[in-house]
Design a protein around this motif. Structure first.
Motif, PDB file in Angstrom:
ATOM      1  N   LEU A  65       0.923  -1.170   0.037  1.00  0.00           N
ATOM      2  CA  LEU A  65       0.007   0.070  -0.017  1.00  0.00           C
ATOM      3  C   LEU A  65       0.885   1.190  -0.032  1.00  0.00           C
ATOM      4  CD1 LEU A  65      -2.582  -1.115   2.737  1.00  0.00           C
ATOM      5  CD2 LEU A  65      -2.454  -1.666   0.248  1.00  0.00           C
ATOM      6  N   SER A  66       0.357   2.123  -0.801  1.00  0.00           N
ATOM      7  CA  SER A  66       1.129   3.565  -0.916  1.00  0.00           C
ATOM      8  C   SER A  66       0.285   4.568  -0.445  1.00  0.00           C
ATOM      9  CB  SER A  66       1.795   3.815  -2.139  1.00  0.00           C
ATOM     10  OG  SER A  66       2.504   2.854  -2.453  1.00  0.00           O
ATOM     11  N   CYS A  67       0.621   5.811   0.221  1.00  0.00           N
ATOM     12  CA  CYS A  67      -0.026   6.774   0.638  1.00  0.00           C
ATOM     13  C   CYS A  67       0.854   7.974   0.499  1.00  0.00           C
ATOM     14  CB  CYS A  67      -0.186   6.923   2.158  1.00  0.00           C
ATOM     15  SG  CYS A  67      -1.016   8.084   2.880  1.00  0.00           S
ATOM     16  N   ARG A 112       5.058  -9.706   9.551  1.00  0.00           N
ATOM     17  CA  ARG A 112       4.444  -9.839   8.419  1.00  0.00           C
ATOM     18  C   ARG A 112       4.178  -8.500   7.478  1.00  0.00           C
ATOM     19  NH1 ARG A 112      -0.652 -11.507   7.668  1.00  0.00           N
ATOM     20  NH2 ARG A 112      -1.284 -10.761   9.655  1.00  0.00           N
ATOM     21  N   PHE A 113       4.172  -7.333   8.368  1.00  0.00           N
ATOM     22  CA  PHE A 113       3.991  -6.220   7.775  1.00  0.00           C
ATOM     23  C   PHE A 113       5.262  -5.275   8.072  1.00  0.00           C
ATOM     24  CE2 PHE A 113      -1.045  -5.940   7.701  1.00  0.00           C
ATOM     25  CZ  PHE A 113      -1.045  -7.118   7.093  1.00  0.00           C
ATOM     26  N   GLN A 161       3.980  -2.642   3.334  1.00  0.00           N
ATOM     27  CA  GLN A 161       4.318  -3.838   2.982  1.00  0.00           C
ATOM     28  C   GLN A 161       3.850  -4.838   3.442  1.00  0.00           C
ATOM     29  OE1 GLN A 161       6.147  -4.492  -0.301  1.00  0.00           O
ATOM     30  NE2 GLN A 161       5.203  -6.440   0.068  1.00  0.00           N
ATOM     31  N   MET A 162       2.838  -5.679   2.871  1.00  0.00           N
ATOM     32  CA  MET A 162       2.110  -6.861   3.458  1.00  0.00           C
ATOM     33  C   MET A 162       2.403  -8.179   2.712  1.00  0.00           C
ATOM     34  SD  MET A 162      -1.517  -4.893   4.069  1.00  0.00           S
ATOM     35  CE  MET A 162      -1.860  -4.869   2.206  1.00  0.00           C
ATOM     36  N   SER A 163       2.919  -9.107   3.850  1.00  0.00           N
ATOM     37  CA  SER A 163       3.198 -10.230   3.139  1.00  0.00           C
ATOM     38  C   SER A 163       2.682 -11.275   3.867  1.00  0.00           C
ATOM     39  CB  SER A 163       4.850 -10.605   2.903  1.00  0.00           C
ATOM     40  OG  SER A 163       5.220 -10.405   4.423  1.00  0.00           O
ATOM     41  N   SER A 164       2.611 -12.673   3.454  1.00  0.00           N
ATOM     42  CA  SER A 164       1.956 -13.578   4.149  1.00  0.00           C
ATOM     43  C   SER A 164       0.469 -13.316   4.500  1.00  0.00           C
ATOM     44  CB  SER A 164       2.608 -14.119   5.400  1.00  0.00           C
ATOM     45  OG  SER A 164       4.097 -14.583   4.978  1.00  0.00           O
ATOM     46  N   VAL A 220      -8.575  -4.129   0.684  1.00  0.00           N
ATOM     47  CA  VAL A 220      -7.893  -5.217   0.774  1.00  0.00           C
ATOM     48  C   VAL A 220      -8.577  -6.294   1.049  1.00  0.00           C
ATOM     49  CG1 VAL A 220      -5.769  -6.489   1.658  1.00  0.00           C
ATOM     50  CG2 VAL A 220      -5.601  -4.060   1.195  1.00  0.00           C
ATOM     51  N   THR A 221      -8.557  -7.504  -0.033  1.00  0.00           N
ATOM     52  CA  THR A 221      -9.158  -8.572   0.097  1.00  0.00           C
ATOM     53  C   THR A 221      -8.430  -9.901   0.128  1.00  0.00           C
ATOM     54  OG1 THR A 221     -11.571  -7.421  -0.804  1.00  0.00           O
ATOM     55  CG2 THR A 221     -11.474  -9.696  -0.713  1.00  0.00           C
TER      56      THR A 221
END
Length: 125
Positions: A20-22, A66-67, A81-84, A121-122
């Protein structure tokens, strides 16, 4: 008044990643505290990750490891940054900012003066 514009949401399968960016206007990114919040239907808005101008960061326990929250001052942009990713991470994600340094109250929505419009986010199982 600062403005925040999020992007980067989408639909992914469990185990996937998103960033995600802001983009922030003005100097709030470098002079204040920025955070990512999320809100799922029927649930309260909760703080996910935050960073203050001293580069102190905090994370919701369920997203630690994770984030990752970060910022690029040259681009006036905050990232998540979101992973897993897990299905329970599904929510509308909001970027928020406030002038000044927050720490113990970094995840209190009432502390933030400026909010973005949100990005969905889904995560499917």
């Amino acid at each position: 008044q600062a403005q925040l514009v999020e992007s980067g949401g989408g639909s992914v399968q469990a185990g996937g990643s998103l960033r995600l960016s802001c983009v922030a206007s003005g100097d709030i990114l470098t002079t204040g505290t920025m955070a990512w919040f999320r809100q799922a239907p029927g649930k309260e808005r909760e703080g996910v990750a935050g960073i203050n101008r001293d580069d102190n960061t905090r994370y919701l326990d369920s997203v630690k490891d994770r984030f990752t929250i970060s910022r690029d001052n040259g681009k006036n942009t905050l990232y998540l940054q979101m992973s897993s990713l897990k299905p329970e991470d599904s929510a509308m994600y909001y970027c928020a900012g406030v002038r000044g340094v927050l720490w113990w109250n970094m995840f209190s929505p009432s502390q933030y003066a400026t909010w973005g419009q949100g990005t969905q986010v889904t995560v499917s199982s």
